[in-house]
Design an enzyme around this catalytic site. Structure first.
Site, PDB file in Angstrom:
ATOM      1  CG  ASP A   1      -1.997   1.034   1.182  1.00  0.00           C
ATOM      2  OD1 ASP A   1      -2.285   1.526   0.082  1.00  0.00           O
ATOM      3  OD2 ASP A   1      -2.563   1.353   2.243  1.00  0.00           O
TER       4      ASP A   1
ATOM      5  CG  ASP B   1      -3.737   3.678  -3.209  1.00  0.00           C
ATOM      6  OD1 ASP B   1      -4.533   2.779  -3.548  1.00  0.00           O
ATOM      7  OD2 ASP B   1      -3.944   4.447  -2.251  1.00  0.00           O
ATOM      8  CD  GLU B   2      -5.695  -1.490  -1.950  1.00  0.00           C
ATOM      9  OE1 GLU B   2      -5.365  -2.324  -1.087  1.00  0.00           O
ATOM     10  OE2 GLU B   2      -6.779  -0.889  -1.935  1.00  0.00           O
TER      11      GLU B   2
END
Length: 379
Positions: free
Chosen positions: A9, A121-122
């Site tokens: 993350d 974003d992950e």
């Protein structure tokens, strides 16, 4: 061999990308959201402050100093201004975020190619067959991400996706957490039940009413009581996840079911007085959806419209056309037909366009005739 699944993350991703552009704001409460604007000056005092914001926008993200003041992603900017009036407000720049997203994922893929993309974003990463000791391997991934982007990330490595998602959040920012099943009683059970991805606000309220506040409480609860309260499927799932059990694989390819774009207005728009503005917005949404379809190699047959009124009621209308398309004008003409099937007697706060029933272009048949230009959508 026991699985090694990582969840990576990026730390306050959008805000961190902005700080690459404005390093003088490092360590300050910064909120990203609202309209794109022109920023002048080099000193922190030259930037707009949250207290001066007026509108309906929401925070896209916030730096950790802003989060310490109670600001989080999804909070209304007016509410955020009450919590952190002196926080700096920056507009979102999604082109930059997408570019940095691609950079960090490419850096990870050089080390561990089995990646499940979970958003901008992950990611999940299957490290089971990747050579190397777990901590050293995870640190190598973190170093590669920083070298490629200049940004930090947090990684949790455990035997499954459920635990890794929780673990990646335990030592933020710039965290590296490795857990095994033996660590569940000390590291997982003391956490709030809502830390489990899949327990939302309503389920959390029900659990609170049952006296179940932590994951440990949930693990100690009788399975029969959970099934009685939540139903067979969800009740059984709650028991499983409370004990850290999750057999889901890392899925490296995910079928796209639909492509959509939507926008929430800064103020409610009147269908008659703001007709030209609404038409322009909807035309741009159709063009962006068409562009997304072309980039991802799809055409679609089901075209949908989404409206949200000023009283927060939301309506959708879909229409299936004979020939699948990725053409903006065809999408626009179909949306116009959908518009005729919804009441336009209230002000609008959101418009959205969706294309589903997706096919590769080769399976779509011939392109339909092109509709006329210069459509007035809200006549």
């Amino acid at each position: 061999m026991q699985r090694r699944i990582a969840h990576l993350d990026m730390d306050a991703f959008f805000a961190s990308v902005e700080l690459l552009r404005y390093p003088q704001l490092a360590g300050l409460p910064v909120v990203v959201g609202g309209r794109r604007g022109t920023l002048a000056g080099d000193r922190p005092d030259d930037f707009p402050r949250l207290r001066d914001y007026v509108g309906r926008g929401v925070a896209t993200t916030a730096t950790y100093p802003a989060r310490a003041l109670g600001v989080h992603s999804g909070i209304g900017l007016m509410k955020a201004a009450a919590l952190a009036p002196d926080a700096i407000l920056l507009p979102a720049n999604f082109d930059d975020y997408i570019r940095y997203s691609r950079l960090f994922k490419a850096a990870v893929a050089e080390i561990a190619p089995l990646i499940e993309d979970r958003g901008i974003d992950e990611i999940y990463i299957d490290l089971t067959g990747v050579p190397g000791e777990t901590v050293e391997l995870a640190q190598r991934i973190k170093d590669a991400v920083r070298a490629a982007t200049g940004l930090s990330c947090s990684i949790g490595v455990t035997p499954n996706k459920l635990l890794s998602k929780i673990a990646s959040d335990l030592d933020k920012p710039d965290g590296l957490t490795v857990l095994d099943y033996a660590d569940i009683p000390t590291r997982i059970w003391p956490l709030a039940a809502r830390k489990i991805n899949g327990i939302g606000p309503r389920a959390g309220e029900k659990l609170d009413a049952m006296g179940i506040h932590t994951i440990g409480d949930l693990a100690a609860a009788a399975p029969e009581s959970l099934i009685k309260e939540f139903g067979q499927h969800y009740g059984h799932w709650l028991t499983e996840v409370a004990h850290g059990r999750d057999a889901r694989p890392v899925v490296t390819e995910r079928e796209t079911k639909s492509i959509s774009r939507e926008t929430t207005f800064e103020r409610d728009l009147d269908v008659r007085a703001d007709r030209d503005a609404l038409t322009e917005i909807l035309v741009k949404l159709c063009e962006r959806v068409a562009g997304d379809l072309k980039r991802k190699g799809y055409v679609g047959r089901t075209i949908g419209l989404k409206l949200r009124y000023d009283d927060f009621r939301t309506v959708t209308r879909d229409m299936t056309i004979e020939q699948a398309t990725d053409d903006a004008a065809t999408i626009l003409a179909t949306v116009r037909s959908c518009l005729k099937r919804v009441p336009l007697d209230r002000r609008l706060r959101l418009l959205g366009v969706r294309v589903g029933t997706l096919l590769p272009p080769g399976e779509a048949g011939p392109r339909p005739p092109q509709p006329g230009e210069n459509l007035r959508l809200f006549d």
